[in-house]
Design a protein around this motif. Structure first.
Motif, short mmCIF file in Angstrom:
data_model
loop_
_atom_site.label_atom_id
_atom_site.label_comp_id
_atom_site.label_asym_id
_atom_site.label_seq_id
_atom_site.Cartn_x
_atom_site.Cartn_y
_atom_site.Cartn_z
N GLN A 233 0.84 -1.19 0.00
CA GLN A 233 0.00 0.00 0.00
C GLN A 233 0.89 1.25 0.00
OE1 GLN A 233 -2.98 -0.23 3.08
NE2 GLN A 233 -3.63 -2.27 2.45
N THR A 234 0.41 2.29 -0.64
CA THR A 234 1.24 3.47 -0.87
C THR A 234 1.74 4.08 0.43
OG1 THR A 234 -0.05 3.91 -2.87
CG2 THR A 234 1.33 5.70 -2.03
N THR B 254 1.79 -0.53 -6.09
CA THR B 254 1.09 0.05 -4.95
C THR B 254 -0.42 0.01 -5.13
OG1 THR B 254 1.36 2.25 -5.92
CG2 THR B 254 3.00 1.57 -4.29
#
Length: 300
Positions: free
Chosen positions: A101-102, A129
């Protein structure tokens, strides 16, 4: 012939501190604390029986001995790095495709990735991402993923890296303009939130003893990356995971307005996931072991 050299970590700490002009900058480069860099430099000075730095209350400068040693070490490390690179240049590199995840990628993983590349130059890590938890079984094209949650993930191998710990954060100037905050009145402030975690503030207020309270003036964003950034710009108070905002707190770009209140822990955290069969493959094993080591060094 036995080499009589000081410890390599001490040499690296001195070279980084001298080149970067301070212990804090060296610590950021090496991925350790400034205190650890200082200890290594003191060990080197004791081993050499030479003072390498003149230490002032707010200054650090090289002595004559330090100035003489620095170019020797810079050349030595450059030569070592180049030689290792040439030795490995002809080796085929394994491709490892990972999704994260970013917020995790930017807040925790990217600052540490150079250490993974130095340790495993034989692995080409490709990072994506995607927000959704990706499929890891079958022909998904992914080898592993770092996701946030509590599981379980059926038929998937999961390794907890660290739990999340939510704290309120704001800009120092914003806090100075308002004075001390109180858990009983913070709901009346502009509270920054993410649409991806819509109940975080209600959960935190309950944790702070204000059960049933809701933000009176919430300011919502579509991405979980934006509330801490908005807080740095003075828009209000955000909730952030301590694991992902360490550099901003350390640099003073963000502060915790209620440091006496323990972080909110909900049993969720960041996990490395991969299909069980992938766990027998060398690149995935290398990534897993490195991530667990980094997490233990940071939060253990």
């Amino acid at each position: 012939m036995r080499r009589r050299l000081p410890p390599l970590n001490a040499l690296r700490a001195f070279e980084a501190a001298a080149r970067r002009g301070g212990f804090a900058a060296a610590a950021q480069e090496l991925g350790v604390t400034a205190a650890a860099v200082s200890r290594h430099v003191q060990l080197l000075e004791a081993r050499l029986e030479r003072r390498l730095f003149d230490r002032g209350p707010r200054s650090l400068s090289l002595t004559a001995d330090g100035q003489a040693l620095l170019p020797v070490l810079v050349d030595a490390f450059d030569t070592l790095e180049a030689g290792i690179g040439r030795a490995l240049a002809q080796r085929p590199r394994a491709v490892l495709t990972v999704n994260a995840q970013t917020s995790f990628a930017i807040g925790w993983l990217l600052p540490r990735l150079p250490r993974f590349h130095r340790r495993h130059p034989e692995i080409e890590l490709r990072l994506s991402t995607a927000i959704e938890t990706p499929a890891l079984r079958g022909d998904s094209g992914l080898d592993a993923a770092v996701v946030h949650g509590r599981g379980p993930w059926p038929e998937i191998s999961a390794h907890l890296l660290f739990p999340d710990r939510l704290v309120p954060v704001c800009a120092p100037a914003w806090l100075a303009a308002r004075g001390a905050l109180d858990p009983k009145t913070i709901a009346g402030e502009t509270l920054l939130a993410s649409d991806t975690a819509p109940t975080d503030w209600e959960d935190w207020l309950s944790h702070a003893g204000q059960r049933g309270q809701r933000p009176e003036r919430p300011l919502r964003f579509a991405s979980s990356l934006l509330p801490p950034q908005a807080a740095m710009h003075g828009l209000g108070v955000a909730l952030a995971d301590l694991s992902l905002i360490g550099p901003e707190l350390y640099a003073g770009r963000l502060v915790n307005p209620l440091p006496g209140l323990a972080p909110l822990k909900r049993g969720t955290g960041w996990h490395l996931l991969h299909a069980p069969a992938r766990g027998r493959e060398a690149p995935v094993t290398a990534l897993r072991d490195w991530l667990l080591q980094e997490a233990a060094a940071t939060f253990g």
